[in-house]
Design a protein around this motif. Structure first.
Motif, PDB file in Angstrom:
ATOM      1  N   UNK A  68       7.376   9.338 -13.085  1.00 37.36           N
ATOM      2  CA  UNK A  68       6.748   9.590 -12.119  1.00 37.36           C
ATOM      3  C   UNK A  68       6.315   8.607 -10.936  1.00 37.36           C
ATOM      4  N   UNK A  69       6.739   8.757  -9.784  1.00 34.99           N
ATOM      5  CA  UNK A  69       6.454   7.808  -8.958  1.00 34.99           C
ATOM      6  C   UNK A  69       4.815   7.403  -8.628  1.00 34.99           C
ATOM      7  N   UNK A  70       4.651   5.910  -8.806  1.00 35.69           N
ATOM      8  CA  UNK A  70       3.369   5.515  -9.027  1.00 35.69           C
ATOM      9  C   UNK A  70       2.496   5.929  -7.454  1.00 35.69           C
ATOM     10  N   UNK A  71       3.232   6.202  -6.694  1.00 31.00           N
ATOM     11  CA  UNK A  71       2.408   6.701  -5.344  1.00 31.00           C
ATOM     12  C   UNK A  71       1.538   7.862  -5.593  1.00 31.00           C
ATOM     13  N   UNK A  72       2.147   8.799  -6.598  1.00 30.01           N
ATOM     14  CA  UNK A  72       1.407  10.076  -6.888  1.00 30.01           C
ATOM     15  C   UNK A  72       0.214   9.835  -7.551  1.00 30.01           C
ATOM     16  N   UNK A  73       0.157   8.786  -8.722  1.00 29.54           N
ATOM     17  CA  UNK A  73      -1.156   8.281  -9.271  1.00 29.54           C
ATOM     18  C   UNK A  73      -1.876   7.612  -8.478  1.00 29.54           C
ATOM     19  N   UNK A  74      -1.400   6.730  -7.547  1.00 33.43           N
ATOM     20  CA  UNK A  74      -2.141   6.035  -6.694  1.00 33.43           C
ATOM     21  C   UNK A  74      -3.058   7.241  -5.734  1.00 33.43           C
ATOM     22  N   UNK A  75      -2.463   8.172  -5.204  1.00 33.58           N
ATOM     23  CA  UNK A  75      -3.094   9.124  -4.279  1.00 33.58           C
ATOM     24  C   UNK A  75      -4.164   9.690  -5.155  1.00 33.58           C
ATOM     25  N   UNK A  76      -3.761  10.050  -6.385  1.00 29.12           N
ATOM     26  CA  UNK A  76      -4.966  10.885  -7.197  1.00 29.12           C
ATOM     27  C   UNK A  76      -6.022  10.042  -7.151  1.00 29.12           C
ATOM     28  N   UNK A  77      -5.738   8.829  -7.602  1.00 24.17           N
ATOM     29  CA  UNK A  77      -7.102   7.892  -7.591  1.00 24.17           C
ATOM     30  C   UNK A  77      -7.696   7.919  -6.384  1.00 24.17           C
TER      31      UNK A  77
ATOM     32  N   UNK B 262       0.815  -1.336  -0.017  1.00 25.45           N
ATOM     33  CA  UNK B 262       0.020  -0.076  -0.014  1.00 25.45           C
ATOM     34  C   UNK B 262       0.895   1.294   0.166  1.00 25.45           C
ATOM     35  N   UNK B 263       1.911   1.123   0.533  1.00 26.66           N
ATOM     36  CA  UNK B 263       2.859   2.412   0.749  1.00 26.66           C
ATOM     37  C   UNK B 263       4.191   2.523   0.108  1.00 26.66           C
ATOM     38  N   UNK B 264       4.755   1.271  -0.360  1.00 27.18           N
ATOM     39  CA  UNK B 264       6.035   1.194  -0.860  1.00 27.18           C
ATOM     40  C   UNK B 264       6.151   0.249  -1.862  1.00 27.18           C
ATOM     41  N   UNK B 265       7.213   0.158  -2.702  1.00 27.70           N
ATOM     42  CA  UNK B 265       7.598  -0.848  -3.848  1.00 27.70           C
ATOM     43  C   UNK B 265       7.434  -2.250  -3.146  1.00 27.70           C
ATOM     44  N   UNK B 266       6.670  -2.977  -3.804  1.00 32.79           N
ATOM     45  CA  UNK B 266       6.721  -4.415  -3.379  1.00 32.79           C
ATOM     46  C   UNK B 266       7.797  -5.269  -3.581  1.00 32.79           C
ATOM     47  N   UNK B 267       8.459  -4.851  -4.685  1.00 34.45           N
ATOM     48  CA  UNK B 267       9.748  -5.279  -4.889  1.00 34.45           C
ATOM     49  C   UNK B 267      10.838  -4.340  -4.474  1.00 34.45           C
ATOM     50  N   UNK B 268      11.844  -4.748  -3.469  1.00 39.05           N
ATOM     51  CA  UNK B 268      12.825  -3.724  -2.848  1.00 39.05           C
ATOM     52  C   UNK B 268      13.804  -3.314  -4.020  1.00 39.05           C
TER      53      UNK B 268
END
Length: 473
Positions: A358-367, A292-298
């Motif tokens: 761009x970091x996927x977290x930015x898109x995740x937060x927008x959705x 939910x918060x960080x890259x699943x693959x380290x």
């Protein structure tokens, strides 16, 4: 079990009366049932669109309960404190609820169960939000599945509990506890003027969800394989907003799909696979909540994502003004309907995370802010799939070309014309509604000139590949 003392059924993401194990168990006790929804900090942290949609779902549940002579008691505050207050007011003997699987809900519910039991209160949690409990599906070596296809093979022949009927009546307590007013919660406040537009496209409540499922199975599931990738057609079930809030259960969808498959509707198997894809997301979230918060693959922690959410190209992506028509049409569909076609989600996610790096977290937060069908597990897995950082993800070298995707899935431009008004002499209402739904501060009109792409797609793809290879991928 004391048949005179009530049982509290704590509703969360299970806004239905049919196929509701906690409610069924409470009714089977012959005790009075008090239905409760708590606006706790987890609810308050919801994004604008999911919170608005929750309000619509609660209103529908209130009406459904009123038809049965019952009430939905609304309370605000920390969940444990609120439940303890209700127990003191009502003399209730127990609290039942449906399980959730995100880490914050798990931590909250685990603490509540322990605290209530320590005080002699019956506290029971039930399944229902997923078909297969995450701890019940394991590989042959005992671990979690990290790839979807083996996961599907593992569960596809498992028995799925038959859906339960809604209780014909609910036993009412002698006195109802006081309830707050749903209107006073202002759950749609952050949506502002967009709520009126999105409301036209929402199908809210249990009855609407069951009707939608029946219509899909009758009219559309047979052609699901051919039509589900065509964004201009009604080729998908549209049930994501209802599943997100539990207005319908995955069990109900599964059994309807199985009946269709047995009737020879070939597309039903792929529909069942999509239900299991949702299950896969929940199992991943349970076993590896960091998804939910960080890259699943380290390894992806070493990748130099751009993280400026205020960058002009990110703002253009958010506004549907990149000049890349497939991405822009999909983003505009989002603002008008609260949802986005799945093919569009792949395109806009790939464009942001790969063409724009761009970091996927930015898109995740927008959705998370904009989707009325927002779901924590599916949203996180979907973004990490598109970015390449998640389990069973799209390979880093797969960079969707939005233009060739548009040629393939919208060759006559129906989808683009539906959502992009600029350049059309007589744009449809759907395209014009975008300007009614978006924030006024964007200061956009249909008279604006449609932008040229800020980034060459081929060059953007190569830039992404070079960046990945330079990081050792």
């Amino acid at each position: 079990m004391n048949e005179q003392r009530p049982i509290i059924v704590w509703f969360r993401r299970d806004l239905r009366l049919s196929d509701h194990a906690a409610l069924t168990a409470a009714c089977a006790s012959n005790a009075p049932v008090i239905a409760v929804f708590i606006r706790d900090p987890l609810v308050d942290r919801l994004g604008a669109a999911p919170k608005w949609r929750l309000g619509q779902g609660l209103a529908a549940l209130e009406s459904r309960l009123a038809e049965m002579g019952a009430k939905l008691i609304l309370r605000s505050g920390p969940a444990l404190d609120t439940l303890l207050a209700l127990l003191a007011e009502t003399g209730a003997q127990g609290v039942y609820w449906s399980r959730l699987y995100d880490p914050e809900s798990v931590a909250r519910d685990t603490d509540i169960k322990a605290q209530l039991r320590a005080q002699g209160v019956e506290a029971r949690s039930f399944g229902g939000h997923v078909m297969f409990e995450p701890w019940s599906v394991q590989t042959k070596t005992g671990g979690m599945y990290k790839v979807y296809t083996p996961f599907w093979r593992s569960v596809k022949d498992r028995s799925v509990d038959a859906p339960r009927s809604a209780p014909p009546t609910l036993c009412a307590p002698e006195t109802w506890p006081q309830s707050e007013r749903l209107a006073d919660w202002h759950l749609g406040a952050a949506m502002r003027r967009g709520a009126l537009i999105v409301a036209r496209h929402a199908q809210v409540g249990e009855s609407a969800a069951l009707d939608r499922l029946a219509e899909f199975i009758e009219d559309d599931v047979a052609d699901y394989v051919q039509m589900r990738d065509i964004p201009s057609k009604r080729g998908t079930s549209g049930l994501s907003e209802n599943l997100a809030l539990g207005e319908i259960s995955p069990h109900q969808c599964w059994h309807a799909g199985m009946r269709a498959l047995h009737e020879g509707k070939a597309g039903a198997e792929v529909f069942l696979k999509e239900l299991v894809w949702r299950e896969f997301a929940y199992h991943l979230m349970h076993h590896s909540p960091h998804i939910l918060t960080s890259n699943w693959k380290p390894d992806w922690d070493k990748f130099a994502w751009y993280t400026d959410a205020a960058h002009p190209e990110v703002i253009a992506w958010q506004q549907g003004r990149t000049g890349v028509k497939f991405a822009d049409a999909a983003m505009r569909e989002l603002y008008v309907t609260g949802k986005m076609h799945n093919r569009g989600r792949m395109i806009v996610a790939s464009y942001l995370s790969k063409h724009l790096l761009t970091h996927w977290r930015i898109g995740q937060a927008w959705f998370e802010e904009c989707l009325t069908d927002w779901d924590p597990a599916s949203n996180a897995m979907g973004w990490q799939w598109a970015a390449g950082s998640g389990p069973d993800a799209s390979p880093y070298f797969r960079v969707f070309n939005p233009d060739t995707q548009l040629d393939k899935f919208d060759p006559k431009g129906f989808y683009v014309k539906r959502w992009i008004a600029e350049g059309q002499s007589d744009p449809p209402e759907t395209a014009l509604s975008y300007y009614e739904a978006i924030p006024e501060s964007w200061n956009l009109t249909a008279r604006d000139i449609y932008p040229s792409p800020a980034r060459d797609l081929a060059a953007g793809r190569q830039r992404a590949l070079d960046a990945y290879q330079n990081r050792g991928f």
